[in-house]
Design an enzyme around this catalytic site. Structure first.
Site, PDB file in Angstrom:
ATOM      1  CD  GLU A 247      74.755  86.443  25.551  1.00 16.02           C
ATOM      2  OE1 GLU A 247      75.963  86.668  25.323  1.00 16.02           O
ATOM      3  OE2 GLU A 247      74.017  85.861  24.763  1.00 16.02           O
ATOM      4  CB  CYS A 281      77.966  84.525  22.724  1.00 12.57           C
ATOM      5  SG  CYS A 281      76.333  83.939  23.225  1.00 12.57           S
TER       6      CYS A 281
END
Length: 474
Positions: A247, A281
């Site tokens: 990720e 993020c």
């Protein structure tokens, strides 16, 4: 000042020659703890202990593993104050938000424990009349979990819980910026009675991390981090062809249509951009707003950015906190300066404040173009770039014209617009009239350079398994 030791095989170890990692409070710039950096011999021993423990752990009925996870969730909640305080000091979060993250981590642990009776295989018709095809879901073995600094407690349990419920054992490497909360979690692991070797938590340098990730006993590496870190993990995985789950970065676009609730959109965008000082993020990084409503939205954003106060969150939990270190602040400030030199208009922020701590004010840049660095590269800070568009076609094209594809947002009251964006956006997540928050029963997975695989939900849990086909002739 506290000192932390690494956690291997249900014990806190004292390496013979361990150098110390100094952990800094980013709100003050002062050292608040030291942590042993594990030596190669102890790191390899941890992998061996995890591999040995996995042979027993995988044979334990899944419902028994679930009971262990429920005990661990209870222990996390009982220690939420202590773990949360450690997290707040090392990350710049408020003590209240530190405790909340621990409590949320306990919730995700219980969620994955509940998969115990739902990890199913398949029975597949055979081409032969006298046999059955049985597809089993099996654990992978030893999993290395590489944890970031921005949500270190939640991300740790987000990876650890599904790995354990499916029968794996884990080696956890926390960020060197935020290792204290992870080693506080180790105390909860002991209290919960997790079998020795099932969970190992160690701070280490990059060389030792490489030795662990390339060890033959490691079957999977899961990372939340930067694209650069993801490339290193892909290099490590080549040695033994280990499975990876990555990720990575994001550059969340928000498309604002003329019929959007602009007040709500502005409030959401400012909240997303300033939460954890933009160090998320999925935090919105670029706004595509229709030219007819751009002036009003920019006025709302400028006003709310100007109202957003920042400072040491131990004094006021409503303030925006600091960036994790000074190099991050310098990097972001240089990006802002280059954007201004390239024609962007600085509406507010954009200065390095005087005083202690690694603070950077909420910064709004308008007049941006699609080809600018500030639109194309992740800032990972409280900086927002605004681009205008004329048609929805243009907005979608610019939103998709990007290396990242993690999260996305659209604000509109038209179901046709909403469904079109939802169908055409090139991102793993699309949030409609709201900000991203990664519901743990969903699936958090990026497209393009935002990653491989993903976390959360059924699919995140099954990522920690591999299949075995049994062809049974009778």
């Amino acid at each position: 000042m506290r000192h932390y030791q690494n956690f291997v095989d249900d014990e806190f170890i004292q390496p013979a020659r361990a150098p110390s990692i100094e952990v800094c409070n980013p709100a003050t710039g002062t050292v608040i703890a030291t942590v042993d950096s594990v030596e190669p011999d102890d790191a390899i021993r941890a992998v061996q202990c995890a591999a040995a423990a996995q042979k027993t752990w995988r044979r334990m009925p899944a419902i028994e593993r679930a009971r262990v996870l429920h005990r661990l969730a209870d222990a996390l909640e009982a220690r939420a104050q202590r773990i949360g305080d450690a997290l707040a000091l090392e990350s710049g979060k408020s003590p209240m938000h530190g405790r909340s993250e621990v409590e949320y981590a306990a919730e995700v642990t219980r969620y994955h424990a509940e998969w115990a009776r739902r990890i199913t295989g398949e029975i597949i018709p055979s081409d032969n009349h006298d046999e059955n095809l049985l597809l089993f879901r099996e654990p992978i073995g030893v999993v290395v979990c590489l944890i970031p600094f921005n949500s270190p407690v939640y991300t740790l349990m987000r990876k650890l819980a599904p790995a354990l419920i499916t029968g794996n054992t884990v080696i956890v490497r926390p960020s060197s910026y935020t290792p204290c909360s992870a080693l506080e979690i180790a105390l909860a692991v002991q209290e919960a009675g997790v079998p020795a070797g099932v969970i190992n938590i160690m701070a280490m340098n990059h060389l030792v991390a490489e030795q662990i990730c390339t060890h033959p006993a490691v079957g999977m590496i899961t990372l939340t981090g930067s694209v650069g870190a993801g490339r290193k993990v892909l290099e490590y995985s080549q040695v033994n062809i280990a499975k990876v789950s990555l990720e990575l970065g994001g550059k969340t676009p928000a498309i604002i249509e003329p019929d959007a609730n602009l007040a709500q959109a502005a409030a959401d965008i400012v909240r997303s951009k300033t939460m954890n000082c933009g160090q998320l993020c999925t935090s919105v990084e670029r706004v595509y707003v229709h030219e007819t409503v751009a002036p009003k939205l920019i006025t709302l954003l400028r006003h709310q950015f100007g109202l957003r106060q920042w400072g040491d969150r131990s004094e006021n939990h409503d303030w925006m906190g600091p960036l994790i270190h000074n190099n991050a602040r310098l990097h972001i400030h240089q990006m802002v300066e280059r954007a201004i030199d390239d024609g962007a208009v600085l509406e507010c922020g954009g200065v390095i404040p005087e005083g202690k701590g690694f603070f950077y004010p909420p910064t709004l840049l308008t007049g941006c173009r699609q080809d600018m660095e500030i639109v194309q590269e992740e800032t990972f800070g409280p900086v927002l770039a605004v681009v205008t568009y004329r048609t929805l076609d243009e907005a979608i094209e610019m939103a998709n014209d990007h290396q990242f594809g993690l999260a996305s947002m659209v604000y509109s009251e038209s179901h046709r617009t909403i469904m079109r964006v939802a169908n055409e956006i090139e991102a793993g997540e699309c949030y409609i009239n709201r900000i991203p928050d990664d519901p743990y029963q969903g699936h958090h997975a990026g497209w393009k350079r935002s990653g491989i695989g993903g976390d959360d939900g059924l699919h995140g849990m099954l990522a920690f398994t591999q299949t075995r086909l049994v062809v049974a002739r009778y």
